[in-house]
Design an enzyme around this catalytic site. Structure first.
Site: not given
Lengths: 295, 295
Positions: B25, B27
């Site tokens: 991932d 952010d």
């Protein structure tokens, strides 16, 4: 038990005799969008001639009571300001009289002019609302500790920044989350459009919080009406097009009767369902009450 | 069982040895808003030096893979386009290859440039999206029978008319309701902001329909990744900051491991919960993997 359709002059007359006080939903009952439904003025005049007290109870939060009077009058319906009870007014009363919001606190509004006007009439400070429409979309979203209430109504100027600000404030647990009403849609001339409940839905999704609704079918609105008017609930009847708002509102509020009409959102098969909430009686159109007059 | 924190060089080395493929991932793991987290470049370089394959898996729908590469490179992270897998790309693949949308149908987009770019790359016709921002707010909202899909992503230009149009199309049952992802919020520099799921929430509220999500934790995204890459799931590890998206995505997808970091949304106590989904192991920051290197 399914609803019963009033089809004869005698049945209508018997029905009308049971009530002194009629609470009317407006959109979908009296008009649809800007289009007055058939013979509404005649029907209301007939009810007034029978000495019935009328109250126009609307979840429409975009208009203050004062602008509602203008709308009624532009459609040829004479009415007094005390005959109008809107969800914006209901919310303003709730904030000023039930919550007793301290003078150093203010309300962040997602909504249109009606809400702001009613808040001002109750001397409640507000921010956001119509002002937010022209605000700088790129400005930082910062908390504002003066905000003690987030109030969400229908806002056709809804934007990302308003949602972000409301979300920021609602992260503080002490900030009260209110909605003028939680209707998912409302009937407009061209069909159903997103309603006030669709403005608060993203905030509920983000925060896990459910707003206190000040519109039908919430009994907070019924309490506010009872606080304003002296009336015998048994001799009061709610008239509306929506089972989930109008009819529930009347039945959960313990009114003596409910009358459904088919000029709005709900269809006949919904009124004829064997289970769930249905109006006690129903008509195709409100003006079908006029058959009681003809002879 | 609560998650275990990796605290020693030996524990980190043992952990790294178990995997060939790391799904990241972005952010909250690599950066927060526009702010690169500490020693990310060094950490990724270290993993590459160990011959680990990297895949940047993001629910951010506002950027196409091409613009993601620019973002990565502007932050000093070298990456190939095939190392990026975004929810917009995932949605475009789903529409063109799984739904096989007929050429006479198009997608109504609530979302930003990234979605439109990925749809175009897959030769899918679209309307709405970035074009809608400049559209006449007062124009009538009419149905458009060419619309066969409503696709909703994060849209910081969200407005009432877009919601009304999407709602109009979704009233036709045959119109497919998709979301790039359903995250309620996303972490920005100044705090959490409304996410893509908050754009589809009002539509779900109005229609009673739930969108098919093409982002984490939906396994539709995992299927798309598996269709693109040959890898041994047992030797793949998902790295993320969110239990409800990243960690669930990895675990429900049957990956060999999950690594949580505390630089994003979730807090340590959530990783240490006795019940529910938690990452297998966690770190304060991704760069803590570098302790394996020091000696």
């Amino acid at each position: 038990m399914p609803s019963t359709k009033l089809t004869t002059p005698a049945a209508v007359r018997q029905f009308l005799d049971r009530f002194d006080f009629f609470l009317f939903d407006c959109d979908g009952v009296l008009w649809r969008g800007d289009h007055l439904l058939p013979q509404i003025v005649e029907t209301l005049t007939y009810l007034r001639s029978l000495k019935k007290q009328l109250l126009f109870v609307t979840n429409n939060s975009t208009k203050s009571r004062a602008s509602y009077i203008s709308k009624l009058s532009s459609l040829g319906i004479p009415a007094e300001i005390d005959e109008v009870f809107g969800s914006s007014y209901s919310a303003a009363i709730y904030i000023s009289r039930i919550l007793s919001l301290p003078a150093d606190k203010k309300v962040f509004v997602i909504g249109e002019k009606g809400i702001c006007e009613e808040l001002e009439k109750e001397n409640v400070r507000w921010c956001g609302g119509v002002e937010e429409d022209i605000e700088d979309m790129q400005a930082d979203v910062e908390d504002d500790l003066e905000v003690g209430v987030v109030l969400v109504g229908l806002d056709r100027g809804i934007n990302y920044r308003k949602l972000a600000r409301a979300y920021r404030y609602l992260q503080r647990e002490e900030v009260v989350f209110l909605a003028t009403n939680i209707d998912s849609t409302f009937p407009a001339k061209g069909g159903l459009m997103p309603g006030a409940g669709s403005m608060s839905a993203p905030l509920s999704y983000m925060t896990g919080r459910t707003p206190v609704s000040l519109g039908k079918p919430s009994q907070e609105m019924m309490k506010a009406i009872e606080g304003r008017f002296q009336f015998d609930k048994n001799r009061a009847c709610m008239v509306g097009d929506r089972i989930n708002t109008d009819i529930r509102f009347g039945q959960e509020g313990g009114l003596g009767g409910t009358l459904g009409v088919l000029t709005g959102v709900c269809k006949e098969e919904e009124f004829l369902a064997e289970e769930g909430v249905v109006p006690e009686v129903y008509l195709d159109r409100l003006c079908d009450l006029l058959i009681a007059k003809e002879e």
